[in-house]
Design an enzyme around this catalytic site. Structure first.
Site, PDB file in Angstrom:
ATOM      1  N   LEU A  64     127.798   8.928  78.772  1.00 19.13           N
ATOM      2  CA  LEU A  64     128.191   9.576  77.515  1.00 19.13           C
ATOM      3  C   LEU A  64     129.690   9.416  77.278  1.00 19.13           C
ATOM      4  O   LEU A  64     130.438   9.055  78.187  1.00 19.13           O
ATOM      5  CB  LEU A  64     127.801  11.062  77.603  1.00 19.13           C
ATOM      6  CG  LEU A  64     126.278  11.294  77.675  1.00 19.13           C
ATOM      7  CD1 LEU A  64     125.946  12.688  78.204  1.00 19.13           C
ATOM      8  CD2 LEU A  64     125.636  11.068  76.313  1.00 19.13           C
ATOM      9  N   THR A  93     133.046   8.201  82.066  1.00 18.22           N
ATOM     10  CA  THR A  93     134.411   8.504  82.511  1.00 18.22           C
ATOM     11  C   THR A  93     134.808   9.811  81.851  1.00 18.22           C
ATOM     12  O   THR A  93     134.925   9.871  80.615  1.00 18.22           O
ATOM     13  CB  THR A  93     135.385   7.389  82.068  1.00 18.22           C
ATOM     14  OG1 THR A  93     134.940   6.155  82.627  1.00 18.22           O
ATOM     15  CG2 THR A  93     136.798   7.680  82.565  1.00 18.22           C
ATOM     16  N   LYS A 168     138.782   6.781  89.630  1.00 17.18           N
ATOM     17  CA  LYS A 168     138.764   5.948  88.413  1.00 17.18           C
ATOM     18  C   LYS A 168     140.081   6.098  87.632  1.00 17.18           C
ATOM     19  O   LYS A 168     140.699   5.106  87.232  1.00 17.18           O
ATOM     20  CB  LYS A 168     137.568   6.376  87.551  1.00 17.18           C
ATOM     21  CG  LYS A 168     137.621   5.936  86.111  1.00 17.18           C
ATOM     22  CD  LYS A 168     136.864   4.670  85.848  1.00 17.18           C
ATOM     23  CE  LYS A 168     137.124   4.200  84.427  1.00 17.18           C
ATOM     24  NZ  LYS A 168     136.437   3.027  84.042  1.00 17.18           N
ATOM     25  N   LYS A 243     142.293   6.185  76.545  1.00 20.09           N
ATOM     26  CA  LYS A 243     141.455   7.335  76.942  1.00 20.09           C
ATOM     27  C   LYS A 243     141.673   7.666  78.421  1.00 20.09           C
ATOM     28  O   LYS A 243     141.877   8.820  78.791  1.00 20.09           O
ATOM     29  CB  LYS A 243     139.969   7.003  76.697  1.00 20.09           C
ATOM     30  CG  LYS A 243     139.050   8.079  77.229  1.00 20.09           C
ATOM     31  CD  LYS A 243     137.578   7.672  77.253  1.00 20.09           C
ATOM     32  CE  LYS A 243     136.807   8.693  78.086  1.00 20.09           C
ATOM     33  NZ  LYS A 243     135.382   8.437  78.197  1.00 20.09           N
TER      34      LYS A 243
HETATM   35  P1  NAD Z   1     129.413   4.409  73.441  1.00 22.46           P
HETATM   36  O1  NAD Z   1     130.105   5.296  72.475  1.00 22.46           O
HETATM   37  O2  NAD Z   1     129.052   3.022  73.069  1.00 22.46           O
HETATM   38  O3  NAD Z   1     128.060   5.119  73.948  1.00 22.46           O
HETATM   39  C1  NAD Z   1     127.890   6.521  74.101  1.00 22.46           C
HETATM   40  C2  NAD Z   1     126.488   6.855  73.621  1.00 22.46           C
HETATM   41  O4  NAD Z   1     126.245   8.234  73.875  1.00 22.46           O
HETATM   42  C3  NAD Z   1     126.288   6.629  72.113  1.00 22.46           C
HETATM   43  O5  NAD Z   1     125.193   5.759  71.917  1.00 22.46           O
HETATM   44  C4  NAD Z   1     126.007   8.042  71.585  1.00 22.46           C
HETATM   45  O6  NAD Z   1     125.085   8.060  70.509  1.00 22.46           O
HETATM   46  C5  NAD Z   1     125.448   8.718  72.812  1.00 22.46           C
HETATM   47  N1  NAD Z   1     125.537  10.178  72.781  1.00 22.46           N
HETATM   48  C6  NAD Z   1     126.613  10.950  72.480  1.00 22.46           C
HETATM   49  N2  NAD Z   1     126.296  12.253  72.588  1.00 22.46           N
HETATM   50  C7  NAD Z   1     124.982  12.310  72.937  1.00 22.46           C
HETATM   51  C8  NAD Z   1     124.069  13.365  73.185  1.00 22.46           C
HETATM   52  N3  NAD Z   1     124.448  14.648  73.078  1.00 22.46           N
HETATM   53  N4  NAD Z   1     122.803  13.054  73.525  1.00 22.46           N
HETATM   54  C9  NAD Z   1     122.412  11.763  73.629  1.00 22.46           C
HETATM   55  N5  NAD Z   1     123.232  10.704  73.406  1.00 22.46           N
HETATM   56  C10 NAD Z   1     124.499  10.978  73.063  1.00 22.46           C
HETATM   57  O7  NAD Z   1     130.338   4.419  74.761  1.00 22.46           O
HETATM   58  P2  NAD Z   1     130.323   3.354  75.968  1.00 22.46           P
HETATM   59  O8  NAD Z   1     131.280   2.241  75.686  1.00 22.46           O
HETATM   60  O9  NAD Z   1     128.914   3.038  76.320  1.00 22.46           O
HETATM   61  O10 NAD Z   1     130.986   4.231  77.127  1.00 22.46           O
HETATM   62  C11 NAD Z   1     130.274   5.269  77.790  1.00 22.46           C
HETATM   63  C12 NAD Z   1     131.144   5.825  78.893  1.00 22.46           C
HETATM   64  O11 NAD Z   1     131.485   4.773  79.803  1.00 22.46           O
HETATM   65  C13 NAD Z   1     132.475   6.416  78.400  1.00 22.46           C
HETATM   66  O12 NAD Z   1     132.758   7.576  79.146  1.00 22.46           O
HETATM   67  C14 NAD Z   1     133.484   5.300  78.660  1.00 22.46           C
HETATM   68  O13 NAD Z   1     134.793   5.795  78.871  1.00 22.46           O
HETATM   69  C15 NAD Z   1     132.902   4.696  79.945  1.00 22.46           C
HETATM   70  N6  NAD Z   1     133.260   3.270  80.165  1.00 22.46           N
HETATM   71  C16 NAD Z   1     133.183   2.370  79.144  1.00 22.46           C
HETATM   72  C17 NAD Z   1     133.510   1.032  79.388  1.00 22.46           C
HETATM   73  C18 NAD Z   1     133.427   0.004  78.281  1.00 22.46           C
HETATM   74  O14 NAD Z   1     133.907  -1.137  78.489  1.00 22.46           O
HETATM   75  N7  NAD Z   1     132.815   0.289  77.136  1.00 22.46           N
HETATM   76  C19 NAD Z   1     133.913   0.627  80.666  1.00 22.46           C
HETATM   77  C20 NAD Z   1     133.956   1.574  81.698  1.00 22.46           C
HETATM   78  C21 NAD Z   1     133.613   2.899  81.431  1.00 22.46           C
END
Ligand code: NAD
Length: 300
Positions: A64, A93, A168, A243
């Site tokens: 999330l 994260t 992290k 972030k």
């Molecule tokens: P994203 O915004 O693409 O995905 C998050 C998803 O969570 C969305 O699809 C949203 O609809 C869903 N969501 C939000 N609230 C919700 C709820 N209450 N119930 C159900 N679903 C819900 O984000 P992401 O890029 O997939 O990143 C996710 C996590 O991973 C973050 O914490 C980010 O910091 C971490 N991260 C991302 C990357 C990257 O390259 N994108 C790399 C490492 C870590």
């Protein structure tokens, strides 16, 4: 094994698909219908709510955006619907305090919990080659490792609850600051009339050597192929680096740690983000130091 997966965004989509590919029954939920449809096409069973996704699950995985989403989803939708012994792993994260609070809530209900943020972006999530940094009791780690294996290149035990998030943000604070130092070095080298490829060759064999220089060089056409060679598209977005640096600064303020380099790095990436470059790879900061932003398309 039955898996309840919540959060099927950029990262969660590939991760849930890899759980399904490993032969596990994956019941998936996201607020977005498009994300649910994509998960269904990748072998997961879409659920109508988070509660439905986790009911009867042996393993619950969440991916999330931030701490408030994890607190809300685990507190309101997961814990009331899972039994004692269920393993809940949050891979998002988030701030260390939220991770520790959620761990305490889970422990109070006899539910095993681990914070397990990842290193590696969307490509690694899709390929199943993420590195997980895990915070959980020693006795729970073996089960966590087995649960994460279909999505992982490596699963490392960082320590007790919250230690995964701590690892992290400390790692990414080092990365954020070291990239800025490398960008500054290249910009000064240019001003002093030094060719970037000469500077790379020398610094990568000298004491300035670091990952940001040798593996992720910000200067296009120098060193291995990096996002710099594709106009800073893809890679690790400035907005995501920002972030993580904010999380590091919040944690430092609460812990009373001195992190002046991290604070400066946060301010510089925040400026770059404000200028409209949040969707560029973080190594595009080079062009700010060079005064060459004109060639970089901003997205306000
Ligand atoms: P994203 O915004 O693409 O995905 C998050 C998803 O969570 C969305 O699809 C949203 O609809 C869903 N969501 C939000 N609230 C919700 C709820 N209450 N119930 C159900 N679903 C819900 O984000 P992401 O890029 O997939 O990143 C996710 C996590 O991973 C973050 O914490 C980010 O910091 C971490 N991260 C991302 C990357 C990257 O390259 N994108 C790399 C490492 C870590």
């Amino acid at each position: 094994m039955r898996v309840g997966f919540i959060g099927l965004g950029n990262m969660g989509a590939g991760m849930a698909a890899n759980q399904a590919k490993a032969g596990r029954e994956v019941i998936a939920f996201d607020l977005s219908q498009a994300a649910l449809d994509r998960a269904a096409a990748q072998g997961c069973r879409p659920a109508g709510s988070a509660a439905e996704a986790v009911s009867g699950a042996d393993l619950v995985l969440t991916m999330l955006p931030a701490g408030k989403h994890v607190r809300e989803v685990v507190g309101e939708s997961v814990l009331p619907h899972v039994g004692p012994g269920t393993l809940v792993i949050d891979c998002s994260t988030i701030d260390v305090d939220s991770a520790r609070d959620v761990a305490r809530q889970c422990q109070a209900k006899g539910v095993r919990f681990a914070d397990a943020p990842v290193s590696g972006g969307i490509a690694a999530a899709d390929a199943g080659t993420l590195t997980f940094m895990v915070g959980c009791p020693e006795t729970v780690f073996e089960a966590v490792e087995a649960a994460l294996t279909p999505m992982a290149k490596a699963v490392v035990h960082a320590g007790e609850a919250g230690a995964g998030q701590a690892a992290k943000i400390c790692n990414n604070m080092v990365l954020g600051a070291s990239m800025l130092a490398v960008c500054e070095g290249f910009a000064l080298a240019e001003k002093l009339g030094l060719k970037p490829e000469r500077f790379f060759e020398i610094a990568s064999q000298s004491s300035g050597q670091c990952w940001s220089l040798t593996s992720y060089c910000p200067w296009p056409g120098v060193g291995p192929t990096t996002p710099a060679d594709r106009g800073y598209e893809g890679g690790f977005l400035t907005a995501l680096m920002l972030k993580d640096l904010k999380l590091a600064q919040e944690a430092a303020a609460r812990a009373g740690a001195a992190t002046p380099m991290g604070a400066q790095a946060e301010a510089l990436y925040a400026l770059f983000d404000r200028l409209g470059y949040g969707q560029k790879d973080f190594s595009a900061m080079l062009q700010l130091f060079r005064g060459e932003l004109a060639g970089l398309a901003a997205k306000p």
